[in-house]
Every structure is written in C-alpha cells, then in structure tokens.
Design a protein around this motif. Structure first.
Motif, PDB file in Angstrom:
ATOM      1  N   ASN A 150       0.638  -1.318   0.346  1.00 18.81           N
ATOM      2  CA  ASN A 150       0.157   0.091   0.099  1.00 18.81           C
ATOM      3  C   ASN A 150       1.213   1.724   0.086  1.00 18.81           C
ATOM      4  O   ASN A 150       0.881   2.149  -0.691  1.00 18.81           O
ATOM      5  CB  ASN A 150      -1.173   0.020   1.368  1.00 18.81           C
ATOM      6  CG  ASN A 150      -2.345  -1.328   0.854  1.00 18.81           C
ATOM      7  OD1 ASN A 150      -2.808  -0.972  -0.305  1.00 18.81           O
ATOM      8  ND2 ASN A 150      -2.720  -1.578   2.193  1.00 18.81           N
ATOM      9  N   LYS A 151       2.001   1.473   0.582  1.00 14.23           N
ATOM     10  CA  LYS A 151       2.636   2.776   0.603  1.00 14.23           C
ATOM     11  C   LYS A 151       3.014   2.495  -0.326  1.00 14.23           C
ATOM     12  O   LYS A 151       3.324   3.562  -0.945  1.00 14.23           O
ATOM     13  CB  LYS A 151       4.095   2.051   1.808  1.00 14.23           C
ATOM     14  CG  LYS A 151       5.560   2.662   2.173  1.00 14.23           C
ATOM     15  CD  LYS A 151       6.143   3.018   3.382  1.00 14.23           C
ATOM     16  CE  LYS A 151       7.189   4.129   2.778  1.00 14.23           C
ATOM     17  NZ  LYS A 151       8.357   3.716   4.281  1.00 14.23           N
ATOM     18  N   ARG A 159       2.446   1.691  -3.673  1.00 12.00           N
ATOM     19  CA  ARG A 159       0.546   2.364  -4.460  1.00 12.00           C
ATOM     20  C   ARG A 159       0.183   3.825  -4.179  1.00 12.00           C
ATOM     21  O   ARG A 159       0.113   4.681  -4.430  1.00 12.00           O
ATOM     22  CB  ARG A 159      -0.414   1.525  -4.269  1.00 12.00           C
ATOM     23  CG  ARG A 159      -1.471   1.348  -5.094  1.00 12.00           C
ATOM     24  CD  ARG A 159      -2.514  -0.115  -4.716  1.00 12.00           C
ATOM     25  NE  ARG A 159      -2.034  -0.951  -5.316  1.00 12.00           N
ATOM     26  CZ  ARG A 159      -2.215  -2.150  -4.622  1.00 12.00           C
ATOM     27  NH1 ARG A 159      -2.194  -2.179  -3.671  1.00 12.00           N
ATOM     28  NH2 ARG A 159      -1.836  -3.211  -5.545  1.00 12.00           N
ATOM     29  N   ARG A 160       0.230   4.131  -2.557  1.00 10.06           N
ATOM     30  CA  ARG A 160       0.772   5.081  -2.404  1.00 10.06           C
ATOM     31  C   ARG A 160       1.385   6.515  -3.166  1.00 10.06           C
ATOM     32  O   ARG A 160       1.247   7.599  -3.319  1.00 10.06           O
ATOM     33  CB  ARG A 160       0.460   5.431  -1.345  1.00 10.06           C
ATOM     34  CG  ARG A 160      -0.468   6.908   0.140  1.00 10.06           C
ATOM     35  CD  ARG A 160      -0.686   6.475   1.004  1.00 10.06           C
ATOM     36  NE  ARG A 160      -0.241   6.466   1.491  1.00 10.06           N
ATOM     37  CZ  ARG A 160       0.302   4.748   2.336  1.00 10.06           C
ATOM     38  NH1 ARG A 160      -1.693   4.639   2.143  1.00 10.06           N
ATOM     39  NH2 ARG A 160       0.655   4.398   3.002  1.00 10.06           N
ATOM     40  N   GLY A 210      -5.839   3.004  -7.512  1.00  2.00           N
ATOM     41  CA  GLY A 210      -5.982   3.339  -5.617  1.00  2.00           C
ATOM     42  C   GLY A 210      -7.441   2.886  -4.883  1.00  2.00           C
ATOM     43  O   GLY A 210      -7.478   2.398  -3.916  1.00  2.00           O
ATOM     44  N   VAL A 248      -6.642   2.466  -0.937  1.00  2.28           N
ATOM     45  CA  VAL A 248      -5.569   3.152  -0.263  1.00  2.28           C
ATOM     46  C   VAL A 248      -6.290   3.864  -0.313  1.00  2.28           C
ATOM     47  O   VAL A 248      -5.712   4.971   0.867  1.00  2.28           O
ATOM     48  CB  VAL A 248      -4.291   3.001  -1.598  1.00  2.28           C
ATOM     49  CG1 VAL A 248      -3.232   3.679  -0.835  1.00  2.28           C
ATOM     50  CG2 VAL A 248      -3.506   1.637  -1.471  1.00  2.28           C
TER      51      VAL A 248
END
Length: 88
Positions: A21-22, A24-25, A61, A66
């Motif tokens: 997730n990090k 992707r963010r 996202g 996310v």
C-alpha cells in the motif's frame, strides 16, 4: 507482541500489505505531483495529459483500498477544475 500462530501470521500479512500500500500510495502521489507541476508551469496541454494519466491510477488506488472513493473523486475534480482554469 503476537503470541499465537495466527497473530504472528496476521502480523506478517500486515507488514506485507503495508509495504504494498505504501508503494501504491507513493506511485499515485508521483502522478499527482506531475499534474501539479504541469499546472504550475502553465502548460494546459501537458496538465491535461498528466491528469488523463493520473486519473486511472487514482481510481485504481480506490479499488485496491488505498484511498476512499470520495477522496479520489474530490482530488480529480479539483485538479480538473485547475487544469481548465489555465486556459481561461
């Protein structure tokens, strides 16, 4: 600290999800920054193109959990309004 096998497994899963997730963010923020830079430069064509590329990433996202749907829609809406305002 996790004591049961299931709690240990969940801790491992959480670490992996956090890393994914990090990343992707961070990727989404990069696309948004490119739009911001194009807006700052005053080039409407480049800004519109950057927004066109950033929008699917932002919505992806949302599907991956996310971002919240409303958050992504708000960001797209505000950016598109700023891109339109360049030409005016």
């Amino acid at each position: 600290m996790a004591n049961t096998p299931q709690a240990k497994k969940r801790a491992r899963q959480n670490e992996r999800r956090f890393a994914v997730n990090k990343a992707r963010r961070s990727r989404i923020r990069t696309y948004l920054r490119r739009v911001e830079e194009a807006i700052a430069s005053g080039d409407q064509a480049a800004a519109a193109e950057a927004l066109k590329v950033a929008q699917p990433e932002l919505m992806r996202g949302v599907t991956k959990g996310v971002f919240h749907k409303n958050t992504a829609s708000r960001k797209v809406s505000r950016l598109s309004a700023r891109v339109k305002a360049i030409g005016a």
